[in-house]
Scaffold this active site. Sequence first.
Site, PDB file in Angstrom:
ATOM      1  CB  SER A  24      -8.748  -1.223  -4.446  1.00  0.00           C
ATOM      2  OG  SER A  24      -7.736  -0.630  -5.237  1.00  0.00           O
ATOM      3  NE  ARG A  55      -2.991  10.771   4.502  1.00  0.00           N
ATOM      4  CZ  ARG A  55      -2.801  10.277   3.278  1.00  0.00           C
ATOM      5  NH1 ARG A  55      -1.575   9.957   2.869  1.00  0.00           N
ATOM      6  NH2 ARG A  55      -3.816  10.089   2.461  1.00  0.00           N
ATOM      7  NE  ARG A 101       3.026  -0.519   0.029  1.00  0.00           N
ATOM      8  CZ  ARG A 101       3.756  -1.579   0.376  1.00  0.00           C
ATOM      9  NH1 ARG A 101       4.661  -2.062  -0.456  1.00  0.00           N
ATOM     10  NH2 ARG A 101       3.591  -2.154   1.553  1.00  0.00           N
ATOM     11  CB  ILE A 102      -4.039  -1.380  -2.853  1.00  0.00           C
ATOM     12  CG1 ILE A 102      -4.058  -0.269  -1.788  1.00  0.00           C
ATOM     13  CG2 ILE A 102      -5.288  -2.252  -2.730  1.00  0.00           C
ATOM     14  CD1 ILE A 102      -3.994  -0.773  -0.346  1.00  0.00           C
ATOM     15  CG  ASN A 114      -2.735   2.399   6.238  1.00  0.00           C
ATOM     16  OD1 ASN A 114      -2.289   2.456   7.388  1.00  0.00           O
ATOM     17  ND2 ASN A 114      -1.980   2.593   5.167  1.00  0.00           N
ATOM     18  CB  THR A 158     -10.123  12.313   4.900  1.00  0.00           C
ATOM     19  OG1 THR A 158     -10.581  11.003   4.524  1.00  0.00           O
ATOM     20  CG2 THR A 158     -10.650  12.617   6.283  1.00  0.00           C
ATOM     21  N   GLY A 159     -12.523  12.455   2.742  1.00  0.00           N
ATOM     22  CA  GLY A 159     -13.954  12.231   2.564  1.00  0.00           C
ATOM     23  C   GLY A 159     -14.414  10.959   3.241  1.00  0.00           C
ATOM     24  CB  SER A 162     -11.171   5.232   1.813  1.00  0.00           C
ATOM     25  OG  SER A 162     -11.805   5.578   3.031  1.00  0.00           O
ATOM     26  CB  CYS A 163      -7.872   2.009   4.289  1.00  0.00           C
ATOM     27  SG  CYS A 163      -7.032   3.607   4.204  1.00  0.00           S
TER      28      CYS A 163
END
Length: 334
Positions: free
Chosen positions: A121, A232, A12-13, A314, A209-210, A149-150
């Site tokens: 990324s 999510r 994806r990225i 994102n 999440t961090g 992260s995004c």
Amino acid sequence: MTAKVGINGFGRIGRIVFRNSFSHENTEVVMVNDPFIEVQYAAYMLKYDSTHGNFEYDVHIDGDSIVVNGKKVKFYAEKDPAKIPWKDAGAEYIIESTGVFTTVEKASAHLQGGAKKVIISAPSADAPMYVMGVNEKTYAGADVVSNASCTTNCLAPLTKVLHERFGVVEGLMTAVHAYTATQKLVDAPSKKDWRGGRAAAQNLIPSSTGAAKAVGKVIPELQGKVTGMSIRVPTSNVSVVDLTCRLEKGASYEEIITAIKEAAQGELKGILDYTEDDVVSSDMKGNPHSSIVDIKAGISLNPNFLKIVSWYDNEWGYSRRVLDLTAYIASVGK
């Protein structure tokens, strides 16, 4: 200066970074590596995208190259990052987007193939982490860096404005996040994260999440003061950060929004934005900003306690920042 870029991992990225590069004046993708797909399939996935639509440029293949709008991009399928011949294609700045080589040791293997620098990324356990508009000017020449992260890219610029103008005492974040490739289409085993194994398109799934804690890495004064979690949700793209925080210096909601607008029109232009429209998530698809504050969605309980809501694509917005960081590192020349 145009940074000659190689992409390792055409997921994806990787693909969205590739698409973004054709409208990014300071970067040029000259090579792609992905050991799990053939060049024909890579071209197909680049051309057609269920979320972002068909690529606006002509895409075809010529031997072992993808040709986009007449421009040839070499394609390799090497599994060992140390053996990828980046130098042969002139790729100096490698965007590591496999999600596998996320430590300095693993990502450094790209240097053996002739890479100058590696930009991961994704968050990294030990690579220096940079968020454009927040701490990129502290870059000191490391060969391997992380673009975070995004979600951190959305949260950090917003938190920076709040902290510099009003002082953030503490904050809790909830990221309402679109599902991603790591989740399951139907209920399936997920040993480390039982909830994460439930069907992505059928459930709201609380998750850790961090991203919020990572704000403390890019804004050291906030270390230990901001944390959060994510949920999510059954959408394919676009997420939103819900930040509730306590401020040291009291201010009205209007004063806080004024500060955000000033930053968005000033030092954070192109990174932070805002909207006063009645938007929903799909309206933000393809938005290149890291963070788009939803002015109408925020609320203030008192001058020192408030909630700010900020959108982010994102995939698209984050990929844009990956290229921005790559171009910045190339321009610094360290």
